[in-house]
Write a protein that holds these residues in place. Structure first.
Motif, PDB file in Angstrom:
ATOM      1  N   VAL A   1       0.724  -1.394   0.172  1.00  0.00           N
ATOM      2  CA  VAL A   1       0.428  -0.109  -0.174  1.00  0.00           C
ATOM      3  C   VAL A   1       0.576   1.214  -0.160  1.00  0.00           C
ATOM      4  CG1 VAL A   1      -1.595   1.213   1.299  1.00  0.00           C
ATOM      5  CG2 VAL A   1      -2.251  -0.988   1.814  1.00  0.00           C
ATOM      6  N   PRO A   2       0.715   2.488  -1.200  1.00  0.00           N
ATOM      7  CA  PRO A   2       1.730   3.422  -1.005  1.00  0.00           C
ATOM      8  C   PRO A   2       1.012   4.572   0.173  1.00  0.00           C
ATOM      9  CG  PRO A   2      -0.073   3.487  -2.319  1.00  0.00           C
ATOM     10  CD  PRO A   2      -0.244   1.998  -2.126  1.00  0.00           C
ATOM     11  N   GLU A   3       2.021   4.531   1.158  1.00  0.00           N
ATOM     12  CA  GLU A   3       1.835   5.949   2.307  1.00  0.00           C
ATOM     13  C   GLU A   3       1.645   7.316   1.251  1.00  0.00           C
ATOM     14  OE1 GLU A   3       1.980   4.634   5.121  1.00  0.00           O
ATOM     15  OE2 GLU A   3       1.878   2.747   4.460  1.00  0.00           O
ATOM     16  N   SER A   4       2.126   6.860   0.244  1.00  0.00           N
ATOM     17  CA  SER A   4       1.522   8.705  -0.047  1.00  0.00           C
ATOM     18  C   SER A   4       0.077   8.670  -0.333  1.00  0.00           C
ATOM     19  CB  SER A   4       1.968   9.049  -1.376  1.00  0.00           C
ATOM     20  OG  SER A   4       1.351   7.957  -2.416  1.00  0.00           O
TER      21      SER A   4
ATOM     22  N   TYR B   1       7.449  15.174  -1.945  1.00  0.00           N
ATOM     23  CA  TYR B   1       8.635  14.644  -2.501  1.00  0.00           C
ATOM     24  C   TYR B   1       9.668  14.519  -1.742  1.00  0.00           C
ATOM     25  CZ  TYR B   1       6.466  14.858  -7.045  1.00  0.00           C
ATOM     26  OH  TYR B   1       5.819  15.531  -7.979  1.00  0.00           O
ATOM     27  N   THR B   2       9.989  13.601  -1.649  1.00  0.00           N
ATOM     28  CA  THR B   2      12.009  13.065  -0.328  1.00  0.00           C
ATOM     29  C   THR B   2      13.125  12.929  -1.509  1.00  0.00           C
ATOM     30  OG1 THR B   2      12.108  10.733  -0.448  1.00  0.00           O
ATOM     31  CG2 THR B   2      10.154  11.073   0.957  1.00  0.00           C
ATOM     32  N   LYS B   3      14.032  13.296  -0.385  1.00  0.00           N
ATOM     33  CA  LYS B   3      15.521  13.727  -0.926  1.00  0.00           C
ATOM     34  C   LYS B   3      15.064  11.966  -1.677  1.00  0.00           C
ATOM     35  CE  LYS B   3      19.847  14.028   0.287  1.00  0.00           C
ATOM     36  NZ  LYS B   3      20.705  14.262   0.940  1.00  0.00           N
ATOM     37  N   SER B   4      15.327  10.923  -1.025  1.00  0.00           N
ATOM     38  CA  SER B   4      15.596   9.408  -1.288  1.00  0.00           C
ATOM     39  C   SER B   4      14.961   9.421  -3.191  1.00  0.00           C
ATOM     40  CB  SER B   4      14.994   8.784  -0.408  1.00  0.00           C
ATOM     41  OG  SER B   4      14.978   7.265  -1.003  1.00  0.00           O
ATOM     42  N   GLN B   5      13.766   9.693  -2.540  1.00  0.00           N
ATOM     43  CA  GLN B   5      12.601   9.943  -4.381  1.00  0.00           C
ATOM     44  C   GLN B   5      13.641  10.797  -5.452  1.00  0.00           C
ATOM     45  OE1 GLN B   5       8.550  11.719  -3.534  1.00  0.00           O
ATOM     46  NE2 GLN B   5       8.877   9.445  -2.239  1.00  0.00           N
TER      47      GLN B   5
ATOM     48  N   ILE C   1      16.741   9.068  -6.693  1.00  0.00           N
ATOM     49  CA  ILE C   1      16.027   7.563  -7.672  1.00  0.00           C
ATOM     50  C   ILE C   1      15.589   8.408  -8.555  1.00  0.00           C
ATOM     51  CG2 ILE C   1      14.462   6.301  -7.998  1.00  0.00           C
ATOM     52  CD1 ILE C   1      14.262   5.881  -4.866  1.00  0.00           C
ATOM     53  N   LEU C   2      15.238  10.013  -8.453  1.00  0.00           N
ATOM     54  CA  LEU C   2      15.267  10.234 -10.412  1.00  0.00           C
ATOM     55  C   LEU C   2      16.338  10.689 -10.697  1.00  0.00           C
ATOM     56  CD1 LEU C   2      13.632  11.568 -12.225  1.00  0.00           C
ATOM     57  CD2 LEU C   2      13.282  13.696 -10.614  1.00  0.00           C
ATOM     58  N   ALA C   3      17.193  11.548  -9.609  1.00  0.00           N
ATOM     59  CA  ALA C   3      18.717  11.748 -10.660  1.00  0.00           C
ATOM     60  C   ALA C   3      19.273  10.409 -11.026  1.00  0.00           C
ATOM     61  CB  ALA C   3      19.806  12.007  -9.776  1.00  0.00           C
ATOM     62  N   GLU C   4      19.569   9.627 -10.266  1.00  0.00           N
ATOM     63  CA  GLU C   4      20.189   8.224 -10.717  1.00  0.00           C
ATOM     64  C   GLU C   4      19.808   7.504 -11.989  1.00  0.00           C
ATOM     65  OE1 GLU C   4      23.548   5.198 -10.935  1.00  0.00           O
ATOM     66  OE2 GLU C   4      23.183   7.318  -9.347  1.00  0.00           O
ATOM     67  N   LEU C   5      18.342   8.007 -11.869  1.00  0.00           N
ATOM     68  CA  LEU C   5      17.920   7.399 -14.013  1.00  0.00           C
ATOM     69  C   LEU C   5      17.841   8.233 -14.579  1.00  0.00           C
ATOM     70  CD1 LEU C   5      14.417   6.103 -12.567  1.00  0.00           C
ATOM     71  CD2 LEU C   5      15.751   4.573 -13.553  1.00  0.00           C
ATOM     72  N   ILE C   6      18.527   9.477 -14.737  1.00  0.00           N
ATOM     73  CA  ILE C   6      18.442  10.441 -15.489  1.00  0.00           C
ATOM     74  C   ILE C   6      19.704  10.508 -15.720  1.00  0.00           C
ATOM     75  CG2 ILE C   6      18.802  13.190 -15.826  1.00  0.00           C
ATOM     76  CD1 ILE C   6      16.066  13.828 -14.185  1.00  0.00           C
TER      77      ILE C   6
ATOM     78  N   LEU D   1      11.275   4.247  -4.471  1.00  0.00           N
ATOM     79  CA  LEU D   1      11.402   3.839  -5.516  1.00  0.00           C
ATOM     80  C   LEU D   1      10.353   3.871  -6.163  1.00  0.00           C
ATOM     81  CD1 LEU D   1      13.407   2.863  -7.506  1.00  0.00           C
ATOM     82  CD2 LEU D   1      12.350  -0.098  -6.319  1.00  0.00           C
ATOM     83  N   LYS D   2       9.118   3.430  -6.241  1.00  0.00           N
ATOM     84  CA  LYS D   2       8.374   3.778  -6.993  1.00  0.00           C
ATOM     85  C   LYS D   2       7.937   5.494  -7.237  1.00  0.00           C
ATOM     86  CE  LYS D   2       2.892   3.271  -7.849  1.00  0.00           C
ATOM     87  NZ  LYS D   2       3.379   2.413  -8.501  1.00  0.00           N
ATOM     88  N   VAL D   3       7.604   5.947  -6.272  1.00  0.00           N
ATOM     89  CA  VAL D   3       7.646   7.892  -6.878  1.00  0.00           C
ATOM     90  C   VAL D   3       8.848   8.172  -7.851  1.00  0.00           C
ATOM     91  CG1 VAL D   3       7.807  10.166  -5.664  1.00  0.00           C
ATOM     92  CG2 VAL D   3       6.179   7.782  -4.446  1.00  0.00           C
ATOM     93  N   GLY D   4      10.186   7.417  -7.466  1.00  0.00           N
ATOM     94  CA  GLY D   4      10.943   8.184  -8.065  1.00  0.00           C
ATOM     95  C   GLY D   4      11.320   6.950  -9.670  1.00  0.00           C
ATOM     96  N   CYS D   5      10.796   6.066  -9.836  1.00  0.00           N
ATOM     97  CA  CYS D   5      11.060   5.539 -11.315  1.00  0.00           C
ATOM     98  C   CYS D   5       9.705   6.098 -11.716  1.00  0.00           C
ATOM     99  CB  CYS D   5      10.294   4.477 -11.220  1.00  0.00           C
ATOM    100  SG  CYS D   5      12.440   3.577 -10.129  1.00  0.00           S
ATOM    101  N   ASP D   6       8.110   6.535 -11.221  1.00  0.00           N
ATOM    102  CA  ASP D   6       7.330   7.060 -11.554  1.00  0.00           C
ATOM    103  C   ASP D   6       7.436   8.129 -12.075  1.00  0.00           C
ATOM    104  OD1 ASP D   6       5.520   4.906 -11.450  1.00  0.00           O
ATOM    105  OD2 ASP D   6       4.669   5.669  -9.981  1.00  0.00           O
ATOM    106  N   LEU D   7       7.887   9.443 -11.111  1.00  0.00           N
ATOM    107  CA  LEU D   7       8.712  10.893 -11.775  1.00  0.00           C
ATOM    108  C   LEU D   7       9.702  10.681 -13.180  1.00  0.00           C
ATOM    109  CD1 LEU D   7      10.026  12.562  -9.045  1.00  0.00           C
ATOM    110  CD2 LEU D   7       7.571  13.418  -9.830  1.00  0.00           C
ATOM    111  N   TYR D   8       9.730   9.519 -13.002  1.00  0.00           N
ATOM    112  CA  TYR D   8      10.673   9.464 -14.365  1.00  0.00           C
ATOM    113  C   TYR D   8      10.185   8.910 -15.627  1.00  0.00           C
ATOM    114  CZ  TYR D   8      15.101   8.440 -17.698  1.00  0.00           C
ATOM    115  OH  TYR D   8      15.537   8.059 -18.635  1.00  0.00           O
TER     116      TYR D   8
END
Length: 363
Positions: free
Chosen positions: A67-70, A221-225, A228-233, A265-272
């Protein structure tokens, strides 16, 4: 006219068959896919709250393995059980299972799909599916309702309120608005049912739901998210016609150490996926591979997006054991490394020019 009448009659039969299954059941379990997104959560909450309001003597439970806590701000969110599906089914002992936004039990449970199927067969549990994805790979169930709606939440709204004329429960407007907004990517995706969608949205806004307030609650957004986005970029590879990226084992071991980061992880991936993978240079589609930290080691996630169905990514995902929509799809890949997962993704794409790609050193 004859075809239209036949389709209308078919829908009438399906919806009334669903109502009969509900009325013949004393306990109903609602479930949806793993890595639940807003459409999965919102459609589940809409169906649960509607059944509770219209059938107060029935036991109704929602079980989602993740379940997404967001989304904790949603009305009724606290009623969701987050347990392995097979265990909850055995404990709750439902007469009817309603599967939403998925078409087979492998999509709803990481390890308990077969146990769930065995329980259903042994105890004559009825199963109904309401899903807007491509039908490939669907389980053989008592009732399957599928169409090209942009969101399962919209399907549930139309079935229970539009067709079956059930009483709308408290909080329905905000829940329905979020579910539809999520799977249309804020109404950006092409939508063959746009007239129905915007008619429903108008009704929800009239009922007091607010797009602005929902966006305010969601866009935090959290720093962790963002890491994750920065790594994908950073790992983005742009080929002619296709873009892809990945999160490798080194990044996983350093930044994704426990289950608490699964939501990030889900949020960061979805942003990308929603903002970048289809938007590099002249490319109109792409995918990512990332560690599936909610599963045991050796599993990777695959998610793909395309503009307007320029590439049917559901066919690629289906080759990998997953599924989805023409423009948005995903799968789980068994692989020891990100490189192996990428190679399997290239194999599913079937383009030899991509098979020899060796990404950077961050694997």
């Amino acid at each position: 006219m004859v075809l239209t009448a036949a389709i209308t009659l078919h829908h009438f039969f399906m919806e009334n068959s669903l109502q009969k299954l509900i009325e013949d059941s004393s306990s109903i379990l609602i479930t949806s896919h793993i890595s639940a997104d807003a459409d999965a959560v919102c459609s589940s909450l809409i169906v649960r709250s509607t059944l509770v309001a219209n059938y107060p003597n029935k036991k109704v439970l929602v079980d989602l393995e993740e379940v997404p806590e967001s989304l904790t701000f949603l009305p009724g969110f606290s009623t969701i059980h987050a347990s392995p599906l097979d265990r909850e089914v055995a404990k709750f002992q439902p007469n009817l299972i309603i599967m939403l936004d998925a078409n087979n039990f492998d999509r709803c449970s990481r390890v308990g799909a077969e146990k769930t199927r065995r329980y259903i067969e042994a105890n004559d549990v009825k199963v109904a599916i309401i899903d807007h994805h491509q039908p490939e790979g669907k389980d053989d169930v008592d009732l399957y309702i599928g169409n090209d709606s942009p969101a399962t939440t919209q399907m549930a709204y139309d079935i229970f309120f539009g067709k079956l004329k059930m009483t709308k429960p408290t909080g329905y407007a905000e829940i329905a608005l979020l579910g539809i907004m999520n799977d249309t990517n804020r109404f950006l995706y092409d939508n063959p049912n746009h007239r129905q969608t915007f008619s429903i949205i108008s009704d929800l806004l009239d009922a007091g739901a607010s797009i602005e307030k929902l966006e305010f609650k969601l866009n935090r957004y959290t720093k962790s998210q963002l890491v994750i986005l920065a790594e994908l970029i950073s790992n983005t590879v742009v080929e002619e016609g296709m873009t892809y990226s990945y999160l490798g084992s080194k990044f996983r071991d350093k930044n994704l150490k426990d289950d608490s980061t699964a939501a990030d992880l889900k949020v960061g991936c979805d942003l990308y996926l929603n903002n970048y993978v289809r938007n590099f240079e002249n490319n109109s589609w792409g995918f990512i591979v990332y560690p599936d930290i909610a599963s045991s080691s050796g599993h990777w996630g695959f998610s793909a997006r395309s503009v307007g169905g320029s590439v049917d990514v559901s066919k690629i995902a289906h080759k990998l054991g997953g599924g989805g929509h023409i423009s948005a799809a995903g799968a789980k890949i068994s692989a020891k490394t990100a490189q192996e997962a990428l190679n399997k993704a290239f194999g599913a794409i079937g383009a030899k020019s991509f098979a020899k790609i060796t990404p950077g050193t961050n694997l």
